[in-house]
Design a protein around this motif. Structure first.
Motif, PDB file in Angstrom:
ATOM      1  N   ASP A  32       0.793  -1.371   0.130  1.00  0.00           N
ATOM      2  CA  ASP A  32       0.093  -0.093   0.006  1.00  0.00           C
ATOM      3  C   ASP A  32       0.859   1.296   0.025  1.00  0.00           C
ATOM      4  N   THR A  33       1.742   1.308   0.890  1.00  0.00           N
ATOM      5  CA  THR A  33       2.731   2.590   0.962  1.00  0.00           C
ATOM      6  C   THR A  33       3.658   2.626  -0.502  1.00  0.00           C
ATOM      7  N   LEU A  34       3.956   1.608  -0.948  1.00  0.00           N
ATOM      8  CA  LEU A  34       4.610   1.719  -2.293  1.00  0.00           C
ATOM      9  C   LEU A  34       3.767   2.053  -3.477  1.00  0.00           C
ATOM     10  N   ARG A  35       2.411   1.549  -3.400  1.00  0.00           N
ATOM     11  CA  ARG A  35       1.668   2.289  -4.533  1.00  0.00           C
ATOM     12  C   ARG A  35       0.954   3.415  -4.219  1.00  0.00           C
ATOM     13  N   ARG A  36       1.135   3.928  -3.287  1.00  0.00           N
ATOM     14  CA  ARG A  36       0.571   5.550  -2.934  1.00  0.00           C
ATOM     15  C   ARG A  36       2.144   6.327  -3.206  1.00  0.00           C
ATOM     16  N   ASN A  37       3.057   5.785  -3.038  1.00  0.00           N
ATOM     17  CA  ASN A  37       4.260   6.619  -3.461  1.00  0.00           C
ATOM     18  C   ASN A  37       4.398   6.746  -5.021  1.00  0.00           C
ATOM     19  N   ALA A  38       4.170   5.238  -5.530  1.00  0.00           N
ATOM     20  CA  ALA A  38       4.333   5.348  -6.860  1.00  0.00           C
ATOM     21  C   ALA A  38       3.426   6.192  -7.597  1.00  0.00           C
ATOM     22  N   ALA A  39       2.059   6.349  -7.006  1.00  0.00           N
ATOM     23  CA  ALA A  39       1.117   7.060  -7.741  1.00  0.00           C
ATOM     24  C   ALA A  39       1.470   8.528  -7.543  1.00  0.00           C
ATOM     25  N   VAL A  40       2.179   9.039  -6.398  1.00  0.00           N
ATOM     26  CA  VAL A  40       2.587  10.398  -6.562  1.00  0.00           C
ATOM     27  C   VAL A  40       3.603  10.797  -7.327  1.00  0.00           C
ATOM     28  N   ARG A  41       4.760   9.727  -7.403  1.00  0.00           N
ATOM     29  CA  ARG A  41       5.854   9.825  -8.383  1.00  0.00           C
ATOM     30  C   ARG A  41       5.201   9.939  -9.790  1.00  0.00           C
ATOM     31  N   GLY A  42       4.198   9.101 -10.129  1.00  0.00           N
ATOM     32  CA  GLY A  42       3.543   8.953 -11.680  1.00  0.00           C
ATOM     33  C   GLY A  42       2.988  10.377 -11.780  1.00  0.00           C
ATOM     34  N   ASP A  43       2.373  10.924 -10.748  1.00  0.00           N
ATOM     35  CA  ASP A  43       1.460  12.200 -11.004  1.00  0.00           C
ATOM     36  C   ASP A  43       2.840  13.401 -11.239  1.00  0.00           C
ATOM     37  N   ARG A  44       3.792  13.342 -10.445  1.00  0.00           N
ATOM     38  CA  ARG A  44       4.772  14.372 -10.668  1.00  0.00           C
ATOM     39  C   ARG A  44       5.436  14.290 -11.884  1.00  0.00           C
ATOM     40  N   MET A  45       5.914  13.262 -12.320  1.00  0.00           N
ATOM     41  CA  MET A  45       6.653  12.914 -13.640  1.00  0.00           C
ATOM     42  C   MET A  45       5.885  13.232 -14.660  1.00  0.00           C
ATOM     43  N   THR A  46       4.502  12.976 -14.824  1.00  0.00           N
ATOM     44  CA  THR A  46       3.791  13.334 -15.709  1.00  0.00           C
ATOM     45  C   THR A  46       3.366  14.788 -15.782  1.00  0.00           C
ATOM     46  N   ALA A  47       3.373  15.559 -14.721  1.00  0.00           N
ATOM     47  CA  ALA A  47       3.204  16.940 -14.579  1.00  0.00           C
ATOM     48  C   ALA A  47       4.462  17.621 -15.362  1.00  0.00           C
ATOM     49  N   ILE A 269      -0.756  11.243 -20.643  1.00  0.00           N
ATOM     50  CA  ILE A 269       0.027  12.454 -20.682  1.00  0.00           C
ATOM     51  C   ILE A 269      -1.144  13.281 -21.369  1.00  0.00           C
ATOM     52  N   GLY A 270      -2.250  12.760 -22.297  1.00  0.00           N
ATOM     53  CA  GLY A 270      -3.271  13.797 -22.725  1.00  0.00           C
ATOM     54  C   GLY A 270      -3.102  13.784 -24.094  1.00  0.00           C
ATOM     55  N   GLU A 271      -2.568  14.867 -24.646  1.00  0.00           N
ATOM     56  CA  GLU A 271      -2.170  15.359 -25.785  1.00  0.00           C
ATOM     57  C   GLU A 271      -0.719  15.526 -26.092  1.00  0.00           C
ATOM     58  N   PRO A 272      -0.016  14.601 -26.566  1.00  0.00           N
ATOM     59  CA  PRO A 272      -0.460  13.334 -27.483  1.00  0.00           C
ATOM     60  C   PRO A 272      -0.868  12.195 -26.549  1.00  0.00           C
ATOM     61  N   ASP A 273      -1.333  11.420 -27.387  1.00  0.00           N
ATOM     62  CA  ASP A 273      -1.808  10.229 -26.563  1.00  0.00           C
ATOM     63  C   ASP A 273      -0.682   9.164 -25.933  1.00  0.00           C
ATOM     64  N   TRP A 274      -0.088   9.707 -25.058  1.00  0.00           N
ATOM     65  CA  TRP A 274       1.066   8.875 -24.506  1.00  0.00           C
ATOM     66  C   TRP A 274       0.763   8.214 -23.174  1.00  0.00           C
ATOM     67  N   GLN A 275       1.248   7.430 -22.519  1.00  0.00           N
ATOM     68  CA  GLN A 275       0.958   7.076 -21.272  1.00  0.00           C
ATOM     69  C   GLN A 275       2.415   7.001 -20.487  1.00  0.00           C
ATOM     70  N   LEU A 276       2.547   7.411 -19.425  1.00  0.00           N
ATOM     71  CA  LEU A 276       3.602   7.457 -18.635  1.00  0.00           C
ATOM     72  C   LEU A 276       3.719   6.243 -17.437  1.00  0.00           C
ATOM     73  N   VAL A 277       4.469   5.409 -17.375  1.00  0.00           N
ATOM     74  CA  VAL A 277       4.475   4.219 -16.549  1.00  0.00           C
ATOM     75  C   VAL A 277       5.579   4.128 -15.561  1.00  0.00           C
ATOM     76  N   THR A 278       5.288   4.133 -14.236  1.00  0.00           N
ATOM     77  CA  THR A 278       6.179   4.017 -13.269  1.00  0.00           C
ATOM     78  C   THR A 278       6.406   2.718 -12.802  1.00  0.00           C
ATOM     79  N   MET A 279       7.675   2.244 -12.517  1.00  0.00           N
ATOM     80  CA  MET A 279       7.847   0.781 -12.007  1.00  0.00           C
ATOM     81  C   MET A 279       8.348   0.750 -10.678  1.00  0.00           C
ATOM     82  N   SER A 280       7.815   0.409  -9.692  1.00  0.00           N
ATOM     83  CA  SER A 280       8.288   0.470  -8.375  1.00  0.00           C
ATOM     84  C   SER A 280       8.664  -1.031  -8.066  1.00  0.00           C
TER      85      SER A 280
END
Length: 627
Positions: A32-47, A269-280
């Motif tokens: 659970d902790t790793l999933r939450r940290n990964a989500a935060v990291r994914g949001d930060r890198m996507t932004a 990512i939105g436009e373009p239609d990309w996806q950012l994938v984080t692997m923890s």
């Protein structure tokens, strides 16, 4: 026995249950902790990625609105093209983009920011690129691919260039995004396009792989647009093990049990239609759960051991009480055995006193024998010294006899000057005999001067003068070999010179003593040779001086060569030698830090080599003005 096995079984089941419960709770908490940290990291890198793309979104539009760009696409005059190249170069430099260029409506690039470089885009056709097709159709082109000229991957943004409401070309900006995955290398990270192709990755081996197999249509489209320069887009060996909340999955990358597992989170990512994938990585969570289970097991076992200790202590108390009674019985039996053992020890003590007295008497006899052996060794040393004196004085006595006979003849002839020189030589020989006696004392006592020096030239001249009569009829060759240069040089050695630069670390009398013994033995060896000859070489090295004496005699027999330097060993007849000359000479060489060796020459004859340490001296040179 059955009750004990049952207790052990119950405790083992309890241990497994406690460890399993601890592992499960710790693992779920860590996931659970790793999933939450990964989500935060994914949001930060996507932004961060979206911010970078949006910052350059308007740049191709601004370029397309510039009158110079619009005119050069229509007129294509050389001056206009040159101005456009410089304008694009300046814009690209200030915007810090990878490349900026414009394309005609037929797909041919007419101006570019890299117009100066060898990989310029000018003259290259881009009609097949999707970003050109989208922009020439009136839309905004967004495309990631590998450059056909530079072969560098990049993100392309394009805008149509309009003149009088007519599209006359396309403005393109290329951005290098290779820096992005490397900004956070603590955990794997990659970006996929709309086809599922990984084009940005912090793990280089994952780059240009796909997260899912490509269909035939998509593969043909990628091939036609040369999006990835004909890279082998093989699927990444990724399998989903379990699905978590918030769009996260536990996946395994690779095959086999040892393949690493990760928590995979996706962000669009939105436009373009990309996806950012984080692997923890899940391995740290597994390690923490394993450590917690091990600690729990240790705690559980400690409690079990504490219980066993308490039970064993009670049994021990009962055992102590029982042992005390047995000890009292054994004490009486022990007193009886002690009395018997004391009698045995008294008898052994008397035996030991007798053995000590016997050993003391044997030691006294051994000391007496040792004293007698020392006396015998002293007598043998005195005999060796007397024999050495006899051997070493033979040569000076023979020279004295020769000089005295010559002096008598010279006096009869009235040649007083020559007679005076012989008398001086006789005085020198007398002094030499005294020094020889003193040197033999030093030989017995092993006392040697440490800083004695001897001139090689003077020692050879004195030796040859002392052996002058024996050298009659013998062809003697003297040579000086300079072994400190490559190749070594060889020049005649003049016996009338002292050679002040050739100084050995040795007493001059002892050096002459060795040379007389070595050259005298060589003369004895060639006494029966029809054409006797001696060759004396002085080889000067940087740290050593070597004097080689070669003869053309019969050589040294193989059975004699190993014993050549033993005292009292001689091959001469009785009365002609004591076998001490080479032994004394070898001892002198060793005391001076050198060596004396003998060998047979391949062409016949023997060779003795005396090696001594060289004393480096500075010899003043006479200048032409002084001369």
């Amino acid at each position: 026995m059955t009750r004990r096995l049952l207790i052990i079984f119950v405790l083992a089941v309890g241990l497994v249950a406690v460890c399993a419960l601890t592992w499960t709770i710790t693992w779920r908490t860590g996931i659970d902790t790793l999933r939450r940290n990964a989500a935060v990291r994914g949001d930060r890198m996507t932004a961060a990625l979206k911010s970078t793309l949006e910052r350059y979104e308007s740049l191709p539009y601004l370029i397309s609105r510039h009158p110079l760009i619009q005119n050069v696409l229509v007129k294509q005059h050389p001056d206009l093209v040159d101005q456009a190249n410089r304008y694009l170069e300046d814009v690209n430099h200030h915007a810090r983009a990878t490349a900026t260029y414009i394309i005609r409506e037929d797909g041919l690039c007419v101006a570019a920011s890299n117009w100066r470089g060898p990989d310029s885009f000018i003259g290259v056709e881009y009609r097949f690129r999707p970003y050109f097709i989208d922009a020439i159709g009136g839309g905004v082109g967004r495309f990631f691919g590998i450059g056909t000229i530079s072969h560098d991957p990049g993100y392309y943004i394009s805008q149509p260039v309009r003149l009088d409401e007519r599209i006359v070309g396309v403005a393109v900006v290329k951005l290098n995004l290779e820096w992005f995955p490397g900004s956070d290398a603590t955990e794997p990270l990659f970006v996929t396009d709309d086809h599922g192709v990984i084009f940005l990755s912090s793990v280089p081996s994952w780059k240009y792989h796909t997260v899912r197999p490509l269909t035939g249509t998509i593969a043909d489209s990628i091939e036609q647009t040369q999006q990835y320069a004909r890279q082998d887009l093989a699927p990444l060996p990724l399998s989903v093990e379990s699905v978590l909340a918030d769009g996260a999955d536990i996946v395994r990358v690779g095959t086999g049990i040892g393949a690493p597992r990760f928590i995979e989170t996706r962000r669009s990512i939105g436009e373009p239609d990309w996806q950012l994938v984080t692997m923890s990585p899940v391995a740290p969570v597994d390690d923490d759960a394993r450590s917690a289970a091990i600690m729990t097991a240790f705690a559980y076992l400690s409690l079990c051991l504490l219980g066993f200790y308490w039970r064993m202590r009670r049994a021990r108390v009962r055992e102590v009480m029982r042992s005390r009674e047995m000890l009292q019985k054994a004490y009486g039996l022990l007193n009886e055995r002690v009395a018997e053992r004391t009698a045995d020890l008294s008898q052994a003590n008397e035996q030991l006193h007798r053995e000590v007295a016997e050993r003391t008497r044997a030691e006294q006899e051994l000391r007496a024998a040792h004293d007698e052996l020392i006396q015998a060794s002293k007598l043998a040393a005195l005999g060796q010294m007397a024999a050495g004196i006899t051997h070493e004085l033979n040569q000076p006595l023979a020279a004295l006899r020769s000089f005295s006979d010559n002096t008598r003849v010279l006096l009869d002839r009235g040649e007083h000057d020559a007679a005076r020189e012989n008398l001086e030589a006789i005085g020198s020989l007398t002094e030499r005999m005294g020094k020889i006696t003193n040197q033999l004392k030093l030989f017995v006592g092993r006392a040697r001067p440490k800083n004695a020096r001897a001139l090689i030239g003077r020692a050879l001249r004195n030796t040859l003068g002392l052996l002058g009569k024996r050298l009659d009829g013998v062809r003697v060759e003297l040579a000086l070999v300079n072994g400190s240069v490559e190749p070594p040089s060889r020049t005649p050695f003049d016996p009338h010179l002292d050679y002040p630069e050739l100084v050995a670390q040795c007493d001059d009398l002892r050096l002459e003593q060795v040379l007389i013994n070595v050259i005298g033995n060589a003369l004895d060896a060639i006494a029966a040779v029809p054409s006797p000859a001696l060759s004396i070489d002085v080889e000067a090295g940087d740290a050593t001086l070597a004097i080689s004496v070669r003869d053309n005699g019969p050589g040294i027999p193989d059975d004699v060569l190993p014993r050549l330097f033993e005292p009292f060993f001689t091959t001469k007849e009785v009365g002609q030698g004591l076998g001490l000359g080479l032994a004394i000479s070898s001892s002198i060489a060793r005391d001076c830090g050198g060596s004396l060796a003998a060998r047979n020459e391949p062409g016949g004859g023997a060779c003795f080599v005396l090696t001594l340490r060289r004393v480096q001296v500075v010899v003043p040179r006479t200048s032409a003005a002084d001369a």
